[in-house]
Design an enzyme around this catalytic site. Structure first.
Site, PDB file in Angstrom:
ATOM      1  N   LYS A 294      -4.709   4.744  -7.180  1.00 41.25           N
ATOM      2  CA  LYS A 294      -5.748   4.771  -5.905  1.00 41.25           C
ATOM      3  C   LYS A 294      -5.903   6.460  -5.754  1.00 41.25           C
ATOM      4  CE  LYS A 294      -4.966   3.939  -0.872  1.00 41.25           C
ATOM      5  NZ  LYS A 294      -4.498   5.092  -0.523  1.00 41.25           N
TER       6      LYS A 294
ATOM      7  N   HIS B  82       0.950  -1.358   0.081  1.00 37.02           N
ATOM      8  CA  HIS B  82       0.001   0.238   0.110  1.00 37.02           C
ATOM      9  C   HIS B  82       1.008   1.159  -0.040  1.00 37.02           C
ATOM     10  CE1 HIS B  82      -2.385   3.175   1.655  1.00 37.02           C
ATOM     11  NE2 HIS B  82      -3.579   2.564   1.356  1.00 37.02           N
ATOM     12  N   ASP B  83       0.718   2.195  -1.039  1.00 39.32           N
ATOM     13  CA  ASP B  83       1.224   3.375  -1.117  1.00 39.32           C
ATOM     14  C   ASP B  83       2.911   3.558  -0.716  1.00 39.32           C
ATOM     15  OD1 ASP B  83      -1.262   4.026  -1.831  1.00 39.32           O
ATOM     16  OD2 ASP B  83      -1.465   5.432  -0.380  1.00 39.32           O
TER      17      ASP B  83
END
Length: 310
Positions: free
Chosen positions: A123, A36-37
């Site tokens: 995202k 994630h990110d």
């Protein structure tokens, strides 16, 4: 409204994990790994070469490699740079313009660069499910577990775990595979996840559990172990009758799913519906100690008032 500079803090260990409310077990055939990110814009807020970012990157690399070796799909989320105010929406009020339009900030760090076959999702909001294809990827692959690592723990990682839970996907929140603005924020995320929507675990615990079934499975379940597991979950004494209806003794769907996960980890081929349709220890002894199990109609379990969700 720029990201704050993050002071070093120690990465949580297994001793820091909160008590999990459920006992789900990760399965290589059911899982997807979400990184994630892990973009330069976010990672650069940490103190380079210090905890927790050093352990964060090392643990994600190790977990990613292990997942690849088991055929577990690897998915990255990454926010786009140079968003317009309309694209940014309410995030603009909280965090400003975000990643700039240049090539540097939006890139995933070199140490975790996606490889051929990995999936990278654009995202737009906290949750990696919002306006992305993540749920489609899970459903098309017939996978219902999501291993979550990356940053930041109490923002996007936690929101993603919560949304996974609300869509019948079991999240595994990697305590030493996420990082945050502070130790307090990090622990808050772990506590929330463990209480309400996920299993908190560590990189090494996941690697130990994520093994091929032939390796992971142990000895067949015994009658004594089946009874002990049920007594533990129901917090009942050993006088529990073999022919009692366990649903009437308080075995709700969450506890039943916990038993399914626990027993699958031993190599038992058993489903929620099979246990729910015949909810006595006598029946379960026959099912779990036998290699052949008769098919069961889903409707029969539903008629007994049990659903596979809480």
């Amino acid at each position: 409204m720029a990201l704050p500079a993050i002071a070093p803090y120690r990465m949580p260990s297994a001793a820091d994990l909160p008590a999990n409310k459920v006992s789900w077990t990760p399965d290589s055939q059911r899982s997807v790994l979400l990184i994630h990110d892990m973009q330069r814009y976010f990672v650069d807020a940490f103190t380079s070469g210090a905890s927790p970012v050093t352990e964060l990157v090392a643990n994600i690399r190790q977990l990613r490699q292990h997942c690849i070796s088991l055929g577990i799909p690897v998915v990255y989320s990454a926010q786009p740079g140079g968003q317009t105010p309309e694209q940014r929406g309410l995030l603009l009020d909280f965090w400003g313009a975000g990643i700039n339009g240049g090539p540097h900030q939006k890139q995933i760090i070199d140490a975790l660069a996606p490889a051929e076959g990995d999936i990278v999702l654009t995202k737009w909001r906290y949750s990696a499910f919002n306006r992305t294809q993540l749920m489609d990827i899970l459903r098309q692959g017939k996978r219902n577990q999501l291993i979550i690592c990356g940053i930041y723990a109490h923002i996007g990682c936690l929101q993603t775990a919560s949304e996974a839970f609300m869509n019948e996907v079991q999240p595994f929140f990697v305590a030493d595979g996420v990082a945050d603005f502070s130790w307090e924020n990090h622990q808050m995320a772990l506590n929330y996840a463990a209480r309400l929507c996920a299993v908190t675990t560590t990189t090494q615990q996941l690697i130990e559990q994520l093994r091929p079934q032939a390796i992971r499975g142990g000895a067949p379940l015994s009658r004594q172990q089946i009874r002990a597991d049920v007594v533990e979950l129901l917090q009942q004494d050993a006088a529990l009758g073999d022919d009692e209806n366990l649903l009437e003794r308080g075995l709700d769907s969450i506890r039943l799913m916990s038993l399914v996960e626990r027993w699958r980890n031993t190599g038992a081929e058993v489903t929620f519906v099979e246990l729910a349709e015949r909810p006595t220890l006598t029946d379960w002894y026959a099912m779990l100690t036998s290699t052949a199990q008769p098919p069961v109609e889903v409707a029969a379990a539903f008629q007994r008032g049990v659903r596979p969700t809480a």
